[in-house]
Design an enzyme around this catalytic site. Structure first.
Site, PDB file in Angstrom:
ATOM      1  N   CYS A   1       4.745   1.259  11.656  1.00 52.49           N
ATOM      2  CA  CYS A   1       5.690   2.060  10.876  1.00 52.49           C
ATOM      3  C   CYS A   1       6.401   3.105  11.720  1.00 52.49           C
ATOM      4  CB  CYS A   1       4.965   2.747   9.712  1.00 52.49           C
ATOM      5  SG  CYS A   1       4.230   1.564   8.572  1.00 52.49           S
TER       6      CYS A   1
ATOM      7  N   ALA B   1       0.809  -1.217   0.000  1.00 53.87           N
ATOM      8  CA  ALA B   1       0.000   0.000   0.000  1.00 53.87           C
ATOM      9  C   ALA B   1       0.842   1.267   0.000  1.00 53.87           C
ATOM     10  CB  ALA B   1      -0.939  -0.001   1.205  1.00 53.87           C
ATOM     11  N   THR B   2       1.993   1.244   0.656  1.00 51.31           N
ATOM     12  CA  THR B   2       2.835   2.442   0.684  1.00 51.31           C
ATOM     13  C   THR B   2       3.267   2.833  -0.723  1.00 51.31           C
ATOM     14  OG1 THR B   2       3.621   2.051   2.939  1.00 51.31           O
ATOM     15  CG2 THR B   2       4.993   3.425   1.529  1.00 51.31           C
TER      16      THR B   2
ATOM     17  N   ASN C   1      -5.767   2.544  11.125  1.00 50.89           N
ATOM     18  CA  ASN C   1      -4.950   1.422  11.573  1.00 50.89           C
ATOM     19  C   ASN C   1      -4.768   1.385  13.089  1.00 50.89           C
ATOM     20  OD1 ASN C   1      -3.465   3.823  10.585  1.00 50.89           O
ATOM     21  ND2 ASN C   1      -1.703   2.850  11.559  1.00 50.89           N
TER      22      ASN C   1
ATOM     23  N   SER D   1      -2.699  -3.795   0.884  1.00 51.31           N
ATOM     24  CA  SER D   1      -1.544  -4.672   1.099  1.00 51.31           C
ATOM     25  C   SER D   1      -2.018  -6.070   1.451  1.00 51.31           C
ATOM     26  CB  SER D   1      -0.658  -4.151   2.241  1.00 51.31           C
ATOM     27  OG  SER D   1       0.115  -3.047   1.853  1.00 51.31           O
ATOM     28  N   ALA D   2      -1.375  -7.080   0.857  1.00 47.85           N
ATOM     29  CA  ALA D   2      -1.775  -8.472   1.091  1.00 47.85           C
ATOM     30  C   ALA D   2      -1.520  -8.924   2.519  1.00 47.85           C
ATOM     31  CB  ALA D   2      -1.032  -9.390   0.119  1.00 47.85           C
ATOM     32  N   HIS D   3      -0.463  -8.406   3.158  1.00 43.78           N
ATOM     33  CA  HIS D   3      -0.090  -8.926   4.477  1.00 43.78           C
ATOM     34  C   HIS D   3      -1.027  -8.480   5.584  1.00 43.78           C
ATOM     35  CE1 HIS D   3       1.887  -5.426   6.581  1.00 43.78           C
ATOM     36  NE2 HIS D   3       1.874  -4.955   5.340  1.00 43.78           N
TER      37      HIS D   3
ATOM     38  N   THR E   1       9.961  -6.839 -12.973  1.00 39.98           N
ATOM     39  CA  THR E   1       9.470  -8.212 -13.046  1.00 39.98           C
ATOM     40  C   THR E   1       8.436  -8.465 -11.960  1.00 39.98           C
ATOM     41  OG1 THR E   1      11.612  -8.953 -13.897  1.00 39.98           O
ATOM     42  CG2 THR E   1      10.165 -10.642 -12.965  1.00 39.98           C
TER      43      THR E   1
END
Length: 376
Positions: free
Chosen positions: A323, A73-74, A150, A198-200, A238
């Protein structure tokens, strides 16, 4: 007392779901080809990436063609804010409780000549819609407001906010990092133009995220990474195939189990909160109802939060955003809500998740109550 780790910091990151890991492993071991290669192995992997994009798109009510894969996301937020091009507008409106990914990017843009307006929130963490509406002008390029905070879990009225933005011809950027996978998110319904995730945060791998772009906004976005023109020229490099596959699988699982997770985790959060609020003077930071079901941010007046976190040992909780967790400054989110430095530094965020159990909550309640009594 058990020494088995108890993890209650799911808003910082989630553990990788075993089903996600199993889906990812073949793309480390056997199907490792570059998704941009034109040989058969590459084409097979390209199809897998497209399938993962469809899984993620289904979770957020989007078209896979409008999803850009990023490192998280960042990066997505940086691309959205720095990449927007306009010859007439140079004003961005955001909120004082946004994640540093937004606030720091806005500070950078301010140094480049952009005008930034940071709208305040009320004591419960909700954006002041009147002040936001007054802040948006014909010069506003973008309004950037997160869906769910958050630190407190507070959910902003994105539909109303996007309406305010669009009434002045501005774009709507939504940082939905804490919401995607936890609550229903449909990019079409609230009128979002750009969405970061974000996936995590929903049991997927770290280092994989996405930026959703509405079809109309693509022509306004300029790439920030160059070197091959990958992903239709928006982001060269990639593709992280295992990460994308993992994110897709995590999205599929989240969509299937969201309602069940919400009910179970919400009950555990309520149980934890109810018991901890019996501590003398303790109070919840944030709106009591309009927040994520997995999050509670509680102030224990007179207790040093960092000392409490260390004393909890095997129980992982936090005093704010991961963060900025290395700092000893009071949370900018809690300060923006009107808390004193002392109360902000006495606040703990508990964020629960898919693998949280009732015995873990019971142990946490007992340990926190005991230690708060000792540290007060």
């Amino acid at each position: 007392m058990s020494a088995t780790p108890i993890y209650l910091d799911y808003n910082a990151t989630t553990p990788l779901d075993e089903r996600v890991l199993e889906a990812m492993l073949p793309y480390f071991r056997t199907h490792f080809a570059n998704a941009n290669s034109v040989h058969l192995s590459g084409l097979v992997v390209r199809e897998v990436v497209e399938n993962a994009s469809e899984q993620l798109a289904a979770l957020i009510g989007a078209s896979p063609n409008d999803i850009l894969h990023t490192s998280g996301a960042t990066e997505s937020i940086n691309l959205a804010l720095k990449g927007l091009q306009s010859t007439e507008r140079n004003h961005i409106v955001t909120v004082t409780t946004e994640h540093k990914a937004v606030l720091d990017t806005c500070r950078f843009l301010e140094e480049q000549g952009f005008r930034i307006t940071r709208v305040p929130v009320d004591a419960e963490g909700l954006v002041n819609e009147v002040e936001l509406e007054n802040a948006v002008t014909e010069d506003t390029l973008c309004v950037s407001v997160m869906l769910a905070n958050n630190e407190t879990g507070v959910i902003h009225p994105i539909r109303n906010i996007s309406g305010i933005a669009h009434a002045r011809g501005a774009l709507m950027l939504c940082d939905a990092t804490q919401a995607v996978g936890k609550i229903p998110v449909n990019v079409r319904e609230p009128g979002i133009d750009l969405l970061a995730l974000s996936a995590h945060k929903f049991y997927g791998p770290k280092g994989s995220g996405a930026l959703w772009m509405s079809p109309g906004v693509k022509k306004l976005l300029s790439a920030q990474m160059h070197g091959g023109g990958h992903q239709k020229g928006f982001r060269s490099g990639t593709l992280n195939v295992p990460g994308i596959v993992g994110m897709g699988k995590a999205a599929e699982v989240a969509q299937a189990e969201m309602a069940e997770d919400a009910a179970r985790i919400g009950n555990l959060r309520d149980q934890l909160e109810k018991e901890l609020l019996t501590v003398a003077g303790a109070f919840v930071n944030g709106h009591p109802g309009q927040r994520l079901y997995n999050t509670t941010n509680i102030c224990f007046p007179g207790v040093n939060a960092d000392q409490l976190i260390l004393a909890l040992q095997h129980i992982s909780v936090s005093s704010g955003s991961a963060c900025t967790a290395a700092t000893t400054h009071p949370s900018h989110v809690l300060k923006a809500m009107g808390l004193s430095d002392q109360d902000a530094l006495s606040s703990i965020r508990f964020s629960l998740g898919r693998f949280t159990t009732e015995p873990e909550i019971a142990e946490t309640i007992g340990r926190v109550k005991l230690l708060v009594g000792r540290l007060t």
